[in-house]
Structures are given as structure tokens and as C-alpha cells.
Design a protein around this motif. Structure first.
Motif, mmCIF file in Angstrom:
data_model
loop_
_atom_site.group_PDB
_atom_site.id
_atom_site.type_symbol
_atom_site.label_atom_id
_atom_site.label_comp_id
_atom_site.label_asym_id
_atom_site.label_seq_id
_atom_site.Cartn_x
_atom_site.Cartn_y
_atom_site.Cartn_z
ATOM 1 N N LEU A 30 31.061 43.941 38.236
ATOM 2 C CA LEU A 30 30.436 43.231 37.116
ATOM 3 C C LEU A 30 30.233 44.148 35.920
ATOM 4 O O LEU A 30 30.500 43.759 34.769
ATOM 5 N N LEU A 33 33.634 44.811 34.198
ATOM 6 C CA LEU A 33 34.080 43.647 33.435
ATOM 7 C C LEU A 33 33.245 43.479 32.167
ATOM 8 O O LEU A 33 33.785 43.205 31.092
ATOM 9 N N ARG A 55 37.402 38.070 41.982
ATOM 10 C CA ARG A 55 36.936 36.688 41.815
ATOM 11 C C ARG A 55 35.785 36.371 42.760
ATOM 12 O O ARG A 55 34.832 35.679 42.397
ATOM 13 N N LEU A 58 32.603 37.804 41.297
ATOM 14 C CA LEU A 58 32.085 36.955 40.214
ATOM 15 C C LEU A 58 31.426 35.697 40.771
ATOM 16 O O LEU A 58 30.353 35.295 40.314
#
Length: 75
Positions: A30, A33, A55, A58
Motif C-alpha cells: 500500500l 502504491l 490485488r 488492496l
């Protein structure tokens, strides 16, 4: 979310959620990103990490903040 890709074990990183089979914490993904790194850059830095794992991280984070908790935002 790909079930089983996020694990939490008190013996691994004090129980922080990690990508299964690794010591890569969800929070690291996280943070990277949020800092503007691309999925490809993250996977290049962590070869064991897959796009599916990112993915899953997230999705895990999205599910975690759905809880009935107040998150103070200062700024």
C-alpha cells in the motif's frame, strides 16, 4: 479477492498481514502504491510477488477499512 493470499501469523512480522508464503506485508504494498510506484516496479523489486498478490492486498485493505471504526484524519 483471491482467498488465501493474505495471511496473518503471530510468528511472522508480529502477526501483520502478509502475502502468503512471503514476509511481504500488505502495508508495504500500500505504501509503495501510494508513493506512486507501479505494480510492475513493485513486482520487479519483489520477484516472488504477483499481480494477484497485489490485488489481494488492496482488497484486504478495502475490506479492513469497512469496519465500523472511526479513523481520525489530521491535516
Amino acid at each position: 479477492m483471491a482467498d488465501g493470499l493474505i495471511k496473518s501469523d503471530p510468528k511472522v512480522l508480529m502477526g501483520k498481514p502478509v502475502i502468503a508464503g512471503s514476509r511481504i506485508p500488505v502495508e508495504l504494498i500500500l505504501e509503495k502504491l501510494a508513493a506512486g510506484e507501479t505494480v510492475e516496479q513493485i513486482m520487479q523489486a519483489y520477484p516472488r510477488l504477483t499481480e494477484e498478490g497485489i490485488r489481494a492486498a488492496l482488497a484486504f485493505a478495502a475490506k479492513a477499512i469497512r469496519a465500523d471504526v472511526i479513523y481520525p484524519v489530521h491535516g
